[in-house]
Structures are given as C-alpha cells and as structure tokens.
Design a protein around this motif. Structure first.
Motif, PDB file in Angstrom:
ATOM      1  N   GLU A 165       0.828  -1.203   0.000  1.00  0.00           N
ATOM      2  CA  GLU A 165       0.000   0.000   0.000  1.00  0.00           C
ATOM      3  C   GLU A 165       0.867   1.259   0.000  1.00  0.00           C
ATOM      4  OE1 GLU A 165      -2.913  -0.510   3.227  1.00  0.00           O
ATOM      5  OE2 GLU A 165      -2.340  -2.620   3.128  1.00  0.00           O
ATOM      6  N   ALA A 168       2.040   1.934  -3.421  1.00  0.00           N
ATOM      7  CA  ALA A 168       0.983   2.496  -4.261  1.00  0.00           C
ATOM      8  C   ALA A 168       0.755   3.967  -3.938  1.00  0.00           C
ATOM      9  CB  ALA A 168      -0.309   1.702  -4.060  1.00  0.00           C
ATOM     10  N   ARG A 169       0.853   4.342  -2.662  1.00  0.00           N
ATOM     11  CA  ARG A 169       0.659   5.748  -2.296  1.00  0.00           C
ATOM     12  C   ARG A 169       1.812   6.610  -2.820  1.00  0.00           C
ATOM     13  NH1 ARG A 169      -1.122   3.226   2.637  1.00  0.00           N
ATOM     14  NH2 ARG A 169      -3.392   3.482   2.890  1.00  0.00           N
ATOM     15  N   GLU A 175      -6.784   6.538  -1.326  1.00  0.00           N
ATOM     16  CA  GLU A 175      -7.234   5.434  -0.478  1.00  0.00           C
ATOM     17  C   GLU A 175      -8.160   4.492  -1.236  1.00  0.00           C
ATOM     18  OE1 GLU A 175      -6.120   4.609   2.337  1.00  0.00           O
ATOM     19  OE2 GLU A 175      -4.882   6.383   2.668  1.00  0.00           O
ATOM     20  N   VAL A 178      -6.103   2.393  -3.577  1.00  0.00           N
ATOM     21  CA  VAL A 178      -5.327   1.419  -2.802  1.00  0.00           C
ATOM     22  C   VAL A 178      -6.219   0.253  -2.380  1.00  0.00           C
ATOM     23  CG1 VAL A 178      -4.088   1.052  -0.633  1.00  0.00           C
ATOM     24  CG2 VAL A 178      -3.628   3.088  -1.997  1.00  0.00           C
TER      25      VAL A 178
END
Length: 272
Positions: A165, A168-169, A175, A178
């Motif tokens: 995660e 990905a951020r 959010e 994700v």
C-alpha cells in the motif's frame, strides 16, 4: 490396517450417517402418502408419490419464493461485502479514533439477539414505508450480517503487508485506489467467505422474513411451509418435498464453492 485406523473409519462413517441420514429420511417422506407416513415414518416408500414435488411447488408458489430469495441473497451478499469491506479497511489501515471501541462494539452486536429490536424496528419500518418491502428486509440483513463480516474481512486485511500500500501511495494512488487495486485482490477470499455466509444466512432466515413481509408474492422460499397447513393439520409429505426443493440450490452452491469457503474461513483466523 491397525485398530486405530478401523476406529477412525468407524467414527467417520457415523458422522456421515449423522449428516446424510436426515436428508435421506426427508427424501423418503417426500415420496409417501400421509397415511403411509403415519404408518411407517422411518420406512421406505412403497409406492413413490412423485407428484408431491409438483403439488408442493404449486401450492406454495415456490417459483416466486425462489425468485424473491435470489434477490435477497444477491443484494444481501453484495451490500454486506461493500459495507464490511469499507469498515474493515478503515479499522485495519486508517487511523480511526476509537477503533478498538468499534471492534468491541461489533463483537457485542454479533452476540445480541435480533428479537430485542423487533418491536421498535417494526414500528420504524412501518413509519418509513419499508414494511412489506424486499428492500426493507435487505437493509435489516445488511445490519445484522455486516458486523461479523467486518471482523472476518478485517482479519484478512491485517495479514496483508503494508509495504504494498505504501508503494501504491508513493505512486500517487488514493485510499480508494489502494483499496480496490492493491488490497482487494489479496483479500478476495475473505470477501467471498463473507458473501457466502451472509447469502446463506439470508436464504435460510425465517423470523424476520415472516415478520416484515406480508404479501404472498413477495415472500421468500423460507416462508413457503405456511402453505402446507390446513386448519390444525399439516401435510408433512408436502413439507418434506418443499424442504428438498429449498435445499437443492444451497447444496449445489456449497458443492461448487466449498473449497473456497473452507479455505477462506480457516485462513482468516476466525475459527479459534
């Protein structure tokens, strides 16, 4: 073979008979006449009455009942997955104030019987126009099945490494992206298990369905057994035939998905 292996096979055979025996007896009773059932409730049918299945299907309007149950099952499973998935992601990944309190609250709500809320819920649903409405019943199912599903899906999400995660951020994902692109593909067995549990519970549920649904054309198949009662007597041959018709869709679904269901339920850590 050793004595221990024989004993194990014996125990497994007894468990198989315990599980399959009632269904076999149910099938035998569905093929009998009322006098034949009264004379020999545990015996084989001497003259199979195959028309009992046709009579049960027509008398209980089971076609409409199965259609209504399909709507309830699909809508309940989808709604529970959306509600529980979002709640589980928030409690497992986001910094929600009082998240431990919410977990405790969910544990408490799963332990409370729905009978405690029937009277105020009936009054509220009547005022909101949700009484005798499939959508109103679906909303109730969302409320009573979502707490357990939230805890189940959360147990899957806790086991997912946060490094995926965070990567990905760093790439600019929000959010929602994700959740849908990173977390969901890794925890989909949890969603499948939650959907199966909620769907089967909605299919078998009787008390709420018979309380909040009044029109015969809106009743699910679980309420069809009222149709086999005449005065103070009940035709148990038709009850057995209708019960078999009701069980067949669930049995087929479980046989097709049993491996995914068992794997998802055991790997979640919810079995103790």
């Amino acid at each position: 073979m050793s004595l221990g292996r024989y004993a194990m096979y014996g125990v497994l055979l007894l468990l198989a008979l315990y599980a399959i025996g009632p269904m076999v007896l149910f099938a035998f009773n569905a093929l009998k006449t009322q006098p034949g059932l009264a004379a020999s409730p545990l015996g084989l049918p001497t003259h199979p009455q195959w028309h009992n299945f046709v009579d049960a299907w027509q008398q209980a309007n089971m076609g409409a009942g199965l259609r209504n149950s399909a709507v309830l099952v699909i809508a309940t499973a989808l709604g529970v997955c959306v509600i529980s998935g979002c709640a589980a992601y928030a409690m497992s990944r986001l910094r929600v104030p009082g998240s431990n309190f919410f977990i405790f609250y969910l544990l408490v709500t799963t332990a409370l019987p729905i009978q405690l809320f029937l009277v105020p819920l009936f009054y509220l649903w009547t005022k909101l126009g949700l009484y005798d409405n499939l959508f109103g019943l679906i909303v109730i199912y969302w409320a009573i099945f979502s707490p357990f599903a939230t805890l189940l899906i959360r147990s899957f999400m806790v086991g997912v490494p946060k490094a995926y995660e965070e990567a990905a951020r760093i790439d600019g994902a929000g959010e929602w992206r994700v959740l849908t692109r990173v977390v969901l593909p890794m925890v989909w067995p949890g969603f499948l298990t939650a959907a199966l549990v909620a769907g089967l519970s909605a299919y078998n549920e009787f008390m709420l369905a018979v309380t909040f649904i009044q029109s015969s054309d809106k009743m699910p198949v679980s309420t069809a057994f009222f149709s086999f009662k005449s005065g103070y007597t009940q035709d148990y041959t038709l009850v057995s035939a209708g019960g078999l018709i009701m069980v067949i869709p669930v049995l087929i679904a479980f046989l097709l998905l049993q491996r995914r269901f068992v794997e998802g339920y055991t790997s979640s850590g919810m079995t103790g």
